[in-house]
Design a protein around this motif. Structure first.
Motif, PDB file in Angstrom:
ATOM      1  N   PRO A  56       0.947  -1.259   0.280  1.00 12.10           N
ATOM      2  CA  PRO A  56       0.153   0.031   0.102  1.00 12.10           C
ATOM      3  C   PRO A  56       1.440   1.340   0.076  1.00 12.10           C
ATOM      4  CG  PRO A  56      -0.722  -1.345   1.556  1.00 12.10           C
ATOM      5  CD  PRO A  56       0.216  -2.234   1.105  1.00 12.10           C
ATOM      6  N   ARG A  57       0.223   1.950  -1.205  1.00  9.45           N
ATOM      7  CA  ARG A  57       1.400   3.111  -0.652  1.00  9.45           C
ATOM      8  C   ARG A  57       1.802   4.087   0.069  1.00  9.45           C
ATOM      9  NH1 ARG A  57       1.166   7.575  -5.837  1.00  9.45           N
ATOM     10  NH2 ARG A  57       2.810   8.400  -5.381  1.00  9.45           N
ATOM     11  N   SER A  58       0.497   4.371   0.669  1.00  9.55           N
ATOM     12  CA  SER A  58       0.750   5.492   1.831  1.00  9.55           C
ATOM     13  C   SER A  58       0.909   4.714   2.966  1.00  9.55           C
ATOM     14  CB  SER A  58      -0.967   5.654   2.831  1.00  9.55           C
ATOM     15  OG  SER A  58      -1.679   4.404   2.754  1.00  9.55           O
ATOM     16  N   ASP A  59       1.639   3.645   3.454  1.00 11.25           N
ATOM     17  CA  ASP A  59       1.364   2.710   4.146  1.00 11.25           C
ATOM     18  C   ASP A  59       3.206   2.246   4.351  1.00 11.25           C
ATOM     19  OD1 ASP A  59      -0.255   3.530   6.109  1.00 11.25           O
ATOM     20  OD2 ASP A  59      -1.340   1.255   5.530  1.00 11.25           O
ATOM     21  N   ALA A  60       3.908   2.109   2.815  1.00 10.32           N
ATOM     22  CA  ALA A  60       4.805   1.997   2.644  1.00 10.32           C
ATOM     23  C   ALA A  60       5.933   3.353   2.536  1.00 10.32           C
ATOM     24  CB  ALA A  60       5.361   0.301   1.810  1.00 10.32           C
ATOM     25  N   LEU A  61       7.400   2.525   2.475  1.00 11.63           N
ATOM     26  CA  LEU A  61       8.691   3.911   1.669  1.00 11.63           C
ATOM     27  C   LEU A  61       9.645   3.004   1.991  1.00 11.63           C
ATOM     28  CD1 LEU A  61      10.105   6.334   1.112  1.00 11.63           C
ATOM     29  CD2 LEU A  61      10.852   6.264   4.040  1.00 11.63           C
ATOM     30  N   THR A  62       9.592   3.000   0.511  1.00 10.94           N
ATOM     31  CA  THR A  62      11.556   2.328   0.037  1.00 10.94           C
ATOM     32  C   THR A  62      12.814   3.046  -0.848  1.00 10.94           C
ATOM     33  OG1 THR A  62      10.931   2.712  -2.698  1.00 10.94           O
ATOM     34  CG2 THR A  62      10.483   0.355  -1.034  1.00 10.94           C
ATOM     35  N   VAL A  63      13.731   3.680  -0.061  1.00 13.14           N
ATOM     36  CA  VAL A  63      14.683   3.810  -0.332  1.00 13.14           C
ATOM     37  C   VAL A  63      15.652   3.213  -1.179  1.00 13.14           C
ATOM     38  CG1 VAL A  63      15.780   5.620   0.976  1.00 13.14           C
ATOM     39  CG2 VAL A  63      13.791   5.012   1.285  1.00 13.14           C
ATOM     40  N   LEU A  64      16.394   3.830  -2.066  1.00 10.90           N
ATOM     41  CA  LEU A  64      17.295   3.075  -2.461  1.00 10.90           C
ATOM     42  C   LEU A  64      19.071   3.612  -1.545  1.00 10.90           C
ATOM     43  CD1 LEU A  64      18.355   1.593  -5.185  1.00 10.90           C
ATOM     44  CD2 LEU A  64      18.934   3.801  -6.287  1.00 10.90           C
ATOM     45  N   CYS A  65      19.364   2.723  -1.164  1.00 18.37           N
ATOM     46  CA  CYS A  65      20.719   2.916  -0.452  1.00 18.37           C
ATOM     47  C   CYS A  65      21.501   1.643  -0.591  1.00 18.37           C
ATOM     48  CB  CYS A  65      20.413   3.078   0.846  1.00 18.37           C
ATOM     49  SG  CYS A  65      21.560   3.872   2.271  1.00 18.37           S
ATOM     50  N   ASP A  66      22.546   2.231  -0.101  1.00 19.69           N
ATOM     51  CA  ASP A  66      23.720   1.070  -0.489  1.00 19.69           C
ATOM     52  C   ASP A  66      24.039   1.112   1.535  1.00 19.69           C
ATOM     53  OD1 ASP A  66      26.359  -0.396  -0.293  1.00 19.69           O
ATOM     54  OD2 ASP A  66      27.146   0.429  -1.351  1.00 19.69           O
ATOM     55  N   VAL A  67      23.772   0.024   2.228  1.00 21.67           N
ATOM     56  CA  VAL A  67      23.410   0.206   3.854  1.00 21.67           C
ATOM     57  C   VAL A  67      25.562   0.373   4.273  1.00 21.67           C
ATOM     58  CG1 VAL A  67      21.531  -0.125   4.232  1.00 21.67           C
ATOM     59  CG2 VAL A  67      23.284  -1.795   3.739  1.00 21.67           C
ATOM     60  N   GLY A  68      26.081   0.053   3.169  1.00 20.37           N
ATOM     61  CA  GLY A  68      27.479   0.005   3.542  1.00 20.37           C
ATOM     62  C   GLY A  68      28.080   1.446   3.939  1.00 20.37           C
ATOM     63  N   ARG A  69      28.380   2.584   2.833  1.00 21.28           N
ATOM     64  CA  ARG A  69      27.780   3.527   2.920  1.00 21.28           C
ATOM     65  C   ARG A  69      27.538   4.264   4.069  1.00 21.28           C
ATOM     66  NH1 ARG A  69      31.523   3.851  -0.784  1.00 21.28           N
ATOM     67  NH2 ARG A  69      31.404   1.944  -3.369  1.00 21.28           N
ATOM     68  N   GLU A  70      28.427   5.251   4.378  1.00 23.08           N
ATOM     69  CA  GLU A  70      27.547   5.732   5.014  1.00 23.08           C
ATOM     70  C   GLU A  70      27.198   6.910   5.393  1.00 23.08           C
ATOM     71  OE1 GLU A  70      29.940   8.292  10.053  1.00 23.08           O
ATOM     72  OE2 GLU A  70      31.346   7.885   7.423  1.00 23.08           O
ATOM     73  N   SER A  71      27.721   8.296   4.038  1.00 21.48           N
ATOM     74  CA  SER A  71      27.114   9.057   3.625  1.00 21.48           C
ATOM     75  C   SER A  71      25.751   7.952   2.876  1.00 21.48           C
ATOM     76  CB  SER A  71      27.711   9.596   2.855  1.00 21.48           C
ATOM     77  OG  SER A  71      27.565   8.685   1.061  1.00 21.48           O
ATOM     78  N   GLN A  72      25.126   7.445   2.476  1.00 21.92           N
ATOM     79  CA  GLN A  72      23.898   6.807   1.675  1.00 21.92           C
ATOM     80  C   GLN A  72      23.551   6.639   3.209  1.00 21.92           C
ATOM     81  OE1 GLN A  72      23.775   4.455  -1.788  1.00 21.92           O
ATOM     82  NE2 GLN A  72      26.210   5.173  -1.901  1.00 21.92           N
ATOM     83  N   VAL A  73      23.414   6.003   4.179  1.00 25.48           N
ATOM     84  CA  VAL A  73      22.799   5.792   5.724  1.00 25.48           C
ATOM     85  C   VAL A  73      21.808   6.793   5.671  1.00 25.48           C
ATOM     86  CG1 VAL A  73      22.892   4.757   7.654  1.00 25.48           C
ATOM     87  CG2 VAL A  73      24.487   3.643   5.903  1.00 25.48           C
ATOM     88  N   ARG A  74      23.328   7.488   5.938  1.00 25.53           N
ATOM     89  CA  ARG A  74      22.748   8.680   6.638  1.00 25.53           C
ATOM     90  C   ARG A  74      21.413   9.898   5.750  1.00 25.53           C
ATOM     91  NH1 ARG A  74      28.340  11.539   8.753  1.00 25.53           N
ATOM     92  NH2 ARG A  74      28.238  10.671  10.514  1.00 25.53           N
ATOM     93  N   ARG A  75      21.748  10.014   4.602  1.00 23.28           N
ATOM     94  CA  ARG A  75      20.364  10.439   3.806  1.00 23.28           C
ATOM     95  C   ARG A  75      19.367   9.918   3.899  1.00 23.28           C
ATOM     96  NH1 ARG A  75      24.547  11.565   0.575  1.00 23.28           N
ATOM     97  NH2 ARG A  75      24.269   9.426  -1.383  1.00 23.28           N
ATOM     98  N   ALA A  76      19.617   8.300   3.824  1.00 22.35           N
ATOM     99  CA  ALA A  76      18.233   7.729   4.444  1.00 22.35           C
ATOM    100  C   ALA A  76      17.623   7.529   5.800  1.00 22.35           C
ATOM    101  CB  ALA A  76      18.598   5.670   3.994  1.00 22.35           C
ATOM    102  N   PHE A  77      18.317   7.308   5.845  1.00 23.41           N
ATOM    103  CA  PHE A  77      17.631   7.849   7.826  1.00 23.41           C
ATOM    104  C   PHE A  77      17.164   8.972   7.361  1.00 23.41           C
ATOM    105  CE2 PHE A  77      18.985   3.492   8.673  1.00 23.41           C
ATOM    106  CZ  PHE A  77      18.444   3.034   9.134  1.00 23.41           C
ATOM    107  N   ALA A  78      17.837   9.871   6.882  1.00 23.00           N
ATOM    108  CA  ALA A  78      16.998  11.353   6.839  1.00 23.00           C
ATOM    109  C   ALA A  78      15.618  11.623   6.471  1.00 23.00           C
ATOM    110  CB  ALA A  78      17.784  12.180   6.554  1.00 23.00           C
ATOM    111  N   ARG A  79      15.829  10.765   5.561  1.00 26.15           N
ATOM    112  CA  ARG A  79      14.018  10.637   4.513  1.00 26.15           C
ATOM    113  C   ARG A  79      13.691   9.711   5.457  1.00 26.15           C
ATOM    114  NH1 ARG A  79      14.009   7.814  -1.572  1.00 26.15           N
ATOM    115  NH2 ARG A  79      11.869   8.799  -1.537  1.00 26.15           N
TER     116      ARG A  79
END
Length: 259
Positions: A56-79
């Motif tokens: 369901p679109r209103s109840d789900a969020l998907t984020v493109l992220c390489d979780v082994g990279r610090e900068s990408q993880v920070r951006r993902a969790f800000a989102r």
């Protein structure tokens, strides 16, 4: 989907890394069916898009992220913080599925580091970034998805075993340090059939022999739902922390002799 301000929806929220396929995809769909709001992180954009179409679109969020990279993880969790005001469960599931790295004397440091970063470093980075959102919810917890290869090995799986073993040690270290606010546990899957839960042309139907099934005292190979159900139990198991839950159909308890 993003929002300009964090949602105050009272329903529980789970964040799953490595969500595009396999155990991660199955866990996302399992929790969505339980009524949770779900967030999935992965570096497989095609797989994430396929997963998003199932939710369901209103109840789900998907984020493109390489979780082994610090900068990408920070951006993902800000989102994520812009989408929800709290997280009830973080599942650190991401990792390299193939455990085999070849002979030790031919294993390059860069390849070793890829296995470590994909599982162990990723779990550290995501847990650190998620702390504020986890502490915003009563009874929140973290679940690391390790492997029975943290307890026993096959030849030439050095980096994979080290990464998964590190997750087990990280589990009890975090449980002691982050309690009583947060609980931290690990699930150690055995042989889990993930073929039907892959994305795109990687999807395949199970093809297990009777011998494959007979290696397990329960009489079958594991299914993705076995892991998702264990994670769901841990999310509610308020007196369980710092534990390693082996989910392998008894395979690691059965002595198997060469034929």
């Amino acid at each position: 989907m993003t929002r300009s301000s964090a949602s105050s929806d009272p329903r529980r929220v789970i964040v799953v890394t490595g969500a595009a396929s396999g155990i991660g995809r199955g866990t996302m769909l399992h929790f969505a069916a339980l009524g949770w709001r779900v967030v999935g992180l992965d570096l497989d954009g095609e797989g994430l898009a396929e997963l998003a179409a199932m939710l369901p679109r209103s109840d789900a969020l998907t984020v493109l992220c390489d979780v082994g990279r610090e900068s990408q993880v920070r951006r993902a969790f800000a989102r994520i913080a812009a989408w929800t005001d709290g997280i009830d469960c973080l599942v650190n599931n991401a990792g390299i599925a193939d455990p085999y790295c070849g002979p030790l004397d031919k294993l390059a440091l860069a390849d070793w580091q890829r296995w470590i970063d994909a599982s162990l470093t990723a779990a550290f980075l995501c847990s650190r970034e998620a702390l504020g959102l986890l502490r915003a919810r009563d009874g929140a917890s973290i679940v690391h998805v390790a492997s029975t290869r943290a307890l026993q090995s096959e030849p030439e799986s050095f980096a994979y075993a080290a990464a998964k073993g590190g997750l087990c040690s990280l589990t009890h270290a975090m449980a002691v340090s982050l309690g009583p606010e947060l609980r931290v546990n690990a699930v150690l899957p055995g042989w889990i059939e993930t073929g039907p839960w892959q994305s795109g042309d990687r999807r395949r139907e199970p093809a297990q022999s009777e011998q494959d099934k007979a290696q397990h005292p329960v009489g079958r190979v594991g299914e993705v739902r076995d892991i998702a159900e264990t994670i769901a139990w841990l999310a509610d198991a308020g007196f369980v922390t710092g534990q390693q839950i082996v989910v392998d159909g008894g395979m690691t308890r059965k002595m198997i002799y060469a034929q």
